[in-house]
Design an enzyme around this catalytic site. Structure first.
Site: not given
Length: 480
Positions: A179, A231-233, A235-236, A253
């Site tokens: 994706k 991606g961003s923290t 979103a993680g 990551e």
């Protein structure tokens, strides 16, 4: 101009569920550089169904590692032959300077070889020696593919992020839905063309650009067995909560706010020149960037002066020009975000050494930010604690080595770091005290054979090499 009016689902170019094409705009001047179909939930359903069928009933998971390596070598050779096109597409769509996109493409073979070497030496099946000599049983330990992998990558370095996930996942025998971000629709469409030419079995690989909502639909899908995300923290954290509720395997990551420790005996001129590539790669839009520069108090102004001179020497402008070092931010909202952080730094009381919130003269059409350096920064300031993701550096003074390590570790992140010293063993001793997943010494590059990932809010799990390959497998013990 590239146009992708279909989606690459399970190895076949397929009509999208919604035929409206997204215009891909140049961050340099807002011109349209291409058009691409975007995936929606119905397309995700088709891709996951194809991946599920391929894994459960197809040949891929039952091929030998050697067979999978041979096929992926063919794909990597195709990619090598088209590196110039991929680099140019990434520069056009996300504004990364051409020196950076070409360097990333050139490094992908080392990235690939790190995984292949790991696969060739991996303990795919091991017979254990019984711990009890009198035992009449023996145990066979296997490493088998997890299943269907949702690999979700960011816009800033798409081919590198894609390789980090699809290569080990495929080597292990998984089926993969890659994706991509809408911003990378062109380069990832081109990568899909190369995957098609490599002739992986039906259903094994899909490449889908899609927005955040569709991405969340993918990672929540009941038939996805593992999520691999960069991606961003923030979103993680959302993805980790989804994975937790569904007990999916997950690797993350995430962001960073990494420190470069310049020890008192370091060659300051050389260390600062190294920071050109460690602190300001990819226009500063890099999770690995060493954006906190820690300088000994007795040499503080010398470091500040050298960093100022470096930053002011870097050309800002058209990312396709060979002499440009820093291009535009990927989108107008990212440009505004970085400029707001620069204004915040001024309001927090940091000394503006160079740069500022103004847009560089003559570049008003693009998403440009003036590269900025702050001095007299306290590590508690937001510009020292929060990931800005742009060409903004802060220089922080420390009193002694213990203080430098304390400041470096005083962060919610723990992705990367760097230490500079004339004494390599001393630098290694300091590096061992820095609580991050990766630390480089005296400007060394990040290696592809060792595990890569972060402590704390910088993620869960590791990529690269044997450790990264292992995250796409499950252990099975058979007792005979």
């Amino acid at each position: 101009m590239h146009t992708y009016d279909r989606l690459f689902i399970g190895g076949t170019w397929t009509e999208p569920s919604k035929k409206d094409l997204l215009d891909i705009h140049s961050p340099h001047d807002q011109s349209v550089v291409g058009h691409a179909a975007q995936a929606h939930p119905a397309d995700i359903d088709r891709a996951v169904a194809a991946a599920r069928a391929a894994f459960d009933n197809g040949p891929w998971a039952r091929t030998t590692p050697a067979e999978r390596i041979a096929l992926l070598r063919r794909f990597n050779e195709l990619r090598e032959a088209h590196d110039d096109t991929l680099a140019a597409l990434i520069t056009a769509e996300n504004g990364a300077a051409s020196w950076f996109t070409n360097a990333v493409q050139a490094g992908l073979t080392s990235h690939f070889n790190g995984y292949v070497t790991a696969a060739e030496n991996f303990d795919w099946e091991t017979t254990l020696v019984p711990s009890d000599p009198a035992s009449t049983f023996r145990s066979i330990v296997r490493r088998e593919a997890v299943g269907v992998v949702a690999a979700v990558i960011p816009w800033n370095a798409p081919t590198s992020s894609a390789y980090s996930k699809i290569i080990p996942a495929l080597l292990a025998g998984n089926s993969v839905i890659l994706k991509a971000s809408p911003e990378n629709s062109l380069s990832m469409g081109y990568l899909a063309e190369l995957l098609e030419q490599a002739s992986l079995p039906e259903g094994v690989i899909s490449v889908l650009p899609a927005d955040r909502e569709t991405s969340e639909y993918l990672v929540s899908h009941k038939d996805v067995d593992k999520i691999a995300f960069t991606g961003s923290t923030r979103a993680g954290q959302t993805i980790a909560s989804i994975a937790g509720r569904q007990l999916k395997r997950v690797s993350l990551e995430l962001g960073g706010k990494s420190a470069a420790i310049i020890l008192p005996d370091a060659d300051i001129a050389q260390a600062v020149q190294d920071l050109r590539f460690h602190s300001l790669p990819n226009n500063g839009e890099a999770c690995l960037a060493l954006t906190r520069i820690l300088a000994p108090r007795e040499k503080y102004e010398e470091v500040v002066s050298a960093v100022k001179e470096l930053v002011e020497s870097l050309k800002v402008g058209d990312p396709s020009a060979p002499d440009t070092f820093i291009g535009p931010m990927v989108r107008p909202d990212q440009q505004e975000r970085v400029r707001n952080y620069i204004q915040l730094g001024i309001e927090e009381g940091a000394r503006l050494v160079t740069g500022g919130p103004q847009i560089p003269e003559g570049l008003e059409k693009g998403n440009y930010v003036t590269p900025t350096v702050f001095a007299e920064v306290d590590n508690s300031m937001r510009i020292a604690q929060e990931e800005i993701f742009g060409p903004v550096l802060v220089v922080i003074a420390y009193d002694d080595e213990d203080d430098a390590v304390r400041i470096a570790n005083d962060s919610e992140y723990g992705l990367s770091g760097g230490v500079w010293s004339a004494d390599e063993e001393h630098a290694l001793a300091v590096a061992r005290r820095v609580r991050t997943g990766t630390v480089t010494v005296n400007g060394a590059p990040v290696a592809f054979d060792g595990p890569f990932g972060g402590f704390k809010n910088s993620g869960i799990g590791r990529e690269f090499g044997a450790v990264g390959l292992g995250t796409y497998t499950e252990y099975k013990t058979i007792t005979v």
